[in-house]
Design a protein around this motif. Structure first.
Motif, PDB file in Angstrom:
ATOM      1  N   MET A  24       0.179   4.495  -0.204  1.00  0.00           N
ATOM      2  CA  MET A  24      -0.241   5.592   0.674  1.00  0.00           C
ATOM      3  C   MET A  24       0.162   5.318   2.120  1.00  0.00           C
ATOM      4  O   MET A  24       0.594   6.222   2.828  1.00  0.00           O
ATOM      5  N   GLN A  25       0.035   4.065   2.545  1.00  0.00           N
ATOM      6  CA  GLN A  25       0.418   3.717   3.911  1.00  0.00           C
ATOM      7  C   GLN A  25       1.921   3.888   4.101  1.00  0.00           C
ATOM      8  O   GLN A  25       2.369   4.407   5.117  1.00  0.00           O
ATOM      9  N   PHE A  26       2.708   3.468   3.093  1.00  0.00           N
ATOM     10  CA  PHE A  26       4.157   3.660   3.174  1.00  0.00           C
ATOM     11  C   PHE A  26       4.494   5.143   3.268  1.00  0.00           C
ATOM     12  O   PHE A  26       5.320   5.546   4.100  1.00  0.00           O
ATOM     13  N   CYS A  27       3.871   5.961   2.426  1.00  0.00           N
ATOM     14  CA  CYS A  27       4.164   7.398   2.426  1.00  0.00           C
ATOM     15  C   CYS A  27       3.830   8.027   3.775  1.00  0.00           C
ATOM     16  O   CYS A  27       4.613   8.810   4.317  1.00  0.00           O
ATOM     17  N   LYS A  28       2.686   7.669   4.352  1.00  0.00           N
ATOM     18  CA  LYS A  28       2.294   8.204   5.656  1.00  0.00           C
ATOM     19  C   LYS A  28       3.275   7.768   6.740  1.00  0.00           C
ATOM     20  O   LYS A  28       3.719   8.574   7.561  1.00  0.00           O
ATOM     21  N   ASP A  29       3.618   6.480   6.760  1.00  0.00           N
ATOM     22  CA  ASP A  29       4.545   5.962   7.770  1.00  0.00           C
ATOM     23  C   ASP A  29       5.922   6.594   7.621  1.00  0.00           C
ATOM     24  O   ASP A  29       6.562   6.977   8.611  1.00  0.00           O
TER      25      ASP A  29
ATOM     26  N   SER B 166       1.159  -8.760   1.999  1.00  0.00           N
ATOM     27  CA  SER B 166       1.081  -7.323   1.676  1.00  0.00           C
ATOM     28  C   SER B 166       1.484  -6.403   2.818  1.00  0.00           C
ATOM     29  O   SER B 166       1.331  -5.191   2.709  1.00  0.00           O
ATOM     30  N   SER B 167       1.978  -6.941   3.911  1.00  0.00           N
ATOM     31  CA  SER B 167       2.514  -6.085   4.970  1.00  0.00           C
ATOM     32  C   SER B 167       3.957  -5.728   4.613  1.00  0.00           C
ATOM     33  O   SER B 167       4.564  -6.325   3.721  1.00  0.00           O
TER      34      SER B 167
ATOM     35  N   ASP C  83       7.760  -3.587   6.265  1.00  0.00           N
ATOM     36  CA  ASP C  83       8.471  -2.774   7.240  1.00  0.00           C
ATOM     37  C   ASP C  83       9.660  -2.158   6.516  1.00  0.00           C
ATOM     38  O   ASP C  83      10.080  -2.632   5.462  1.00  0.00           O
TER      39      ASP C  83
ATOM     40  N   ASN D 187       0.851  -1.184   0.000  1.00  0.00           N
ATOM     41  CA  ASN D 187       0.000   0.000   0.000  1.00  0.00           C
ATOM     42  C   ASN D 187       0.891   1.239   0.000  1.00  0.00           C
ATOM     43  O   ASN D 187       1.513   1.573   1.002  1.00  0.00           O
TER      44      ASN D 187
END
Length: 153
Positions: free
Chosen positions: A37-42, A66-67, A69, A35
């Motif tokens: 968007m999730q990477f960018c936010k994190d 799909s997880s 770190d 994801n």
């Protein structure tokens, strides 16, 4: 608990606190099912303490479910040397003929400071710690290959 299977490990260079769904990130992460968007936010949340725009190295581990770190590292040594020599702009480049043309100068104290940053990064990664003088010599070699003169005065 069983560890999740690793799908791929991707290395990126992303500006600190400025990650956005761009083609650079999209091409690397889209095919892995991560994801974006999730990477960018994190990533932006994790790098908020850095000065905006510093190109940070990122090693992202994508898993089968799909997880993901990721680990953030300091910029490349060449970036630090360019900043120290005053070649910080995008249009500023190091020498195209190192050894013949000098693109700038770096003081030995600046090399020492860069070496301390790089050595602390090695300690944090659990790598074998190199003596500070060895790290300085390595950075001086990088400066020479970029066409930067090392000033000792």
């Amino acid at each position: 608990m069983a560890s999740k299977a690793v799908k791929a490990v991707v290395r990126l260079i992303v500006p600190a606190a400025q990650a956005k769904p761009s083609p650079q990130i999209g091409q690397a992460l889209g095919s892995l099912g991560v994801n974006m968007m999730q990477f960018c936010k994190d990533f932006n949340a994790k790098t908020v303490s850095f000065k905006d725009g510093i190109p940070l190295r990122v090693q992202l581990t994508a898993r089968q479910d799909s997880s993901f770190d990721f680990e953030v590292s300091s910029p490349r040594t060449s970036w630090f040397l360019k900043q120290a020599a005053g070649l910080g702009g995008e249009e500023d480049k190091a020498s195209s003929t190192p050894g013949y043309a000098v693109a700038g100068q770096v003081h030995i104290k600046q090399i020492y400071e860069i070496a301390r940053i790089k050595q602390s990064e090695m300690e944090g990664n659990g790598a074998r710690i190199q003596p500070l003088d060895s790290v300085c010599k390595s950075i001086m070699g990088t400066a020479k290959s970029m066409g930067l003169a090392v000033v000792r005065d």
